[in-house]
Scaffold this active site. Structure first.
Site, PDB file in Angstrom:
ATOM      1  N   GLY A  66       0.854  -1.226   0.175  1.00 25.57           N
ATOM      2  CA  GLY A  66       0.128  -0.090   0.028  1.00 25.57           C
ATOM      3  C   GLY A  66       0.737   1.351   0.075  1.00 25.57           C
ATOM      4  N   ILE A  86       1.415   4.117   2.332  1.00 21.73           N
ATOM      5  CA  ILE A  86       2.281   4.093   3.359  1.00 21.73           C
ATOM      6  C   ILE A  86       3.441   3.032   3.528  1.00 21.73           C
ATOM      7  CG2 ILE A  86       2.642   4.860   6.100  1.00 21.73           C
ATOM      8  CD1 ILE A  86      -0.029   5.970   5.981  1.00 21.73           C
ATOM      9  N   LEU A  93      -0.201  -2.968   8.953  1.00 17.21           N
ATOM     10  CA  LEU A  93      -0.988  -1.753   8.170  1.00 17.21           C
ATOM     11  C   LEU A  93      -1.963  -2.216   7.317  1.00 17.21           C
ATOM     12  CD1 LEU A  93       2.444  -0.588   8.483  1.00 17.21           C
ATOM     13  CD2 LEU A  93       1.647   1.232   7.101  1.00 17.21           C
ATOM     14  N   ALA A 124      -1.142   0.365  12.603  1.00 20.02           N
ATOM     15  CA  ALA A 124      -1.663   1.627  12.306  1.00 20.02           C
ATOM     16  C   ALA A 124      -2.884   1.911  12.501  1.00 20.02           C
ATOM     17  CB  ALA A 124      -1.220   1.464  10.869  1.00 20.02           C
ATOM     18  N   TYR A 145     -16.615   2.132  10.645  1.00 17.58           N
ATOM     19  CA  TYR A 145     -15.263   2.294  10.451  1.00 17.58           C
ATOM     20  C   TYR A 145     -14.098   2.549  11.484  1.00 17.58           C
ATOM     21  CZ  TYR A 145     -10.592   3.544   8.428  1.00 17.58           C
ATOM     22  OH  TYR A 145      -9.323   3.715   8.072  1.00 17.58           O
TER      23      TYR A 145
END
Ligand code: UDP
Length: 327
Positions: free
Chosen positions: A10, A12, A76, A117, A149
């Site tokens: 991804g 990051i 992450l 994260a 979320y």
């Protein structure tokens, strides 16, 4: 040192992989490529000991096996981007809840230090002038996908934190505030790459709502080195730590800035939230981080301003031959 990065393909995650391999880590990436891309790893994959595993964090046995052979885990992998969350709420919930549980349980079982994260979404509608890590969460109804979320990420933090405290295994929780940089795609909602792509294509810049809502964008190049420093700092363990930038801007102001920096002929068009995200969507009017805890723990100091952040994305998008306009 063997380091596992879930979600390493991804945006990051791939920058973190670059940073880790530069520091001599043998990096293994676990990624299902749902929103990430193997292209993001073109630098890291040349490093000795680098390994890419195409798989899902919901695969408990796979997660356990990869964690068991690691010295540290950066977690992450997640369903990210407002569009992803709104379009696939159940899948997003499963990934964010059970996926994190799998990673954390494996880390604790094998005594492997771990980072989870998290996101500034956990503060919800709290629009305080400088959100600190202990500030309240302010949510709307869980039947609205955005808040489910936020709730799931809050539970992720709790799972990470409680396991860390009870087991004594070092754990760090990072709360990212609108982190931006090269490789970020606008496909799943993120506003800066969307505006940059629209501007470079001369397409209308889609400002949702009134454009008076405010955000503070942080550079991936400031945030990623802070992640490894936090993991290496015992005082940071079993803490949630904000990471982000300093310069606040309205979304209309961001659109103006992107147009100016790209020299674009694009106009601004205002889009209702309902049209953008479907019925019942709620946005937060403001989200501004207090990063003084990170400053105290590791000397964190954002070095890139908003112009630098936008420019880094513009340069990256210009280096890619054709820039698709986000739908
Ligand atoms: N936004 C916008 N146009 C877009 C995409 C997003 O005006 O094409 C707005 C969005 O409604 C929000 C802000 O930009 O107010 C930041 O959106 P993003 O999804 O990047 O991050 P978050 O909402 O999680 O802060």
């Amino acid at each position: 040192m063997k380091t596992l990065v879930t979600g390493g393909a991804g945006f990051i995650g791939s920058h973190l992989c670059d940073h880790l391999v530069a520091r001599g880590h043998e990096v293994t990436v676990l990624d299902d490529l749902s929103t990430g891309s193997i292209d993001n790893l073109s630098h890291a994959e040349r490093a000795p000991g680098f390994r890419f595993v195409h798989g899902d964090i919901l695969d408990r046995d796979l997660v356990d096996a990869l964690v068991a052979e690691s010295d540290a885990v950066y977690h992450l992998a997640a369903a990210v981007g407002v569009h992803t969350i709104v379009d696939s709420p159940l899948r997003s919930l499963r990934t964010n809840l059970h996926g994190t549980e799998n990673v954390v349980e494996a880390a604790v079982a094998h005594q492997v230090p771990y980072m989870v994260a998290s996101t500034s979404e956990v503060y919800g509608k709290n629009d305080a002038d400088g959100l600190t890590e202990d500030d309240d969460r302010v949510y709307g109804s869980p039947t609205k996908s955005r808040w489910s979320y936020a709730a799931a990420k809050g539970l992720d933090e709790l799972v990470a934190y409680v396991h860390g405290v009870e087991s004594g295994v070092p754990c760090v929780i990072t709360r990212f505030f609108n982190v931006v940089g090269p490789r970020q795609t606008g496909r799943y909602g993120m506003v800066v790459p969307r505006f940059v792509d629209q501007a470079l294509n001369g397409a209308p810049i889609t400002v949702y709502g009134t454009g008076t809502q405010r955000r503070c964008f942080g550079s991936v190049f400031d945030v990623v080195p802070a992640m490894t420093r936090l993991m290496e700092t015992p005082e940071a363990h079993n803490r949630a730590v904000n990471l982000g930038g300093r310069e606040e801007v309205s979304i209309k102001g961001l659109a103006d800035r992107v147009i100016a920096l790209t020299g674009s002929t694009s106009s601004i068009t205002y889009v209702d939230y309902e049209q953008a995200y479907g019925e019942g969507y709620e946005d937060m009017q403001r989200r501004y981080p207090d990063t003084s805890l990170a400053a105290r723990l590791i000397g964190f100091e954002p070095t890139r301003d908003l112009n630098d952040i936008i420019q880094s994305l513009v340069e990256h998008r210009r280096s890619i031959q054709s820039v698709p306009t986000p739908a």
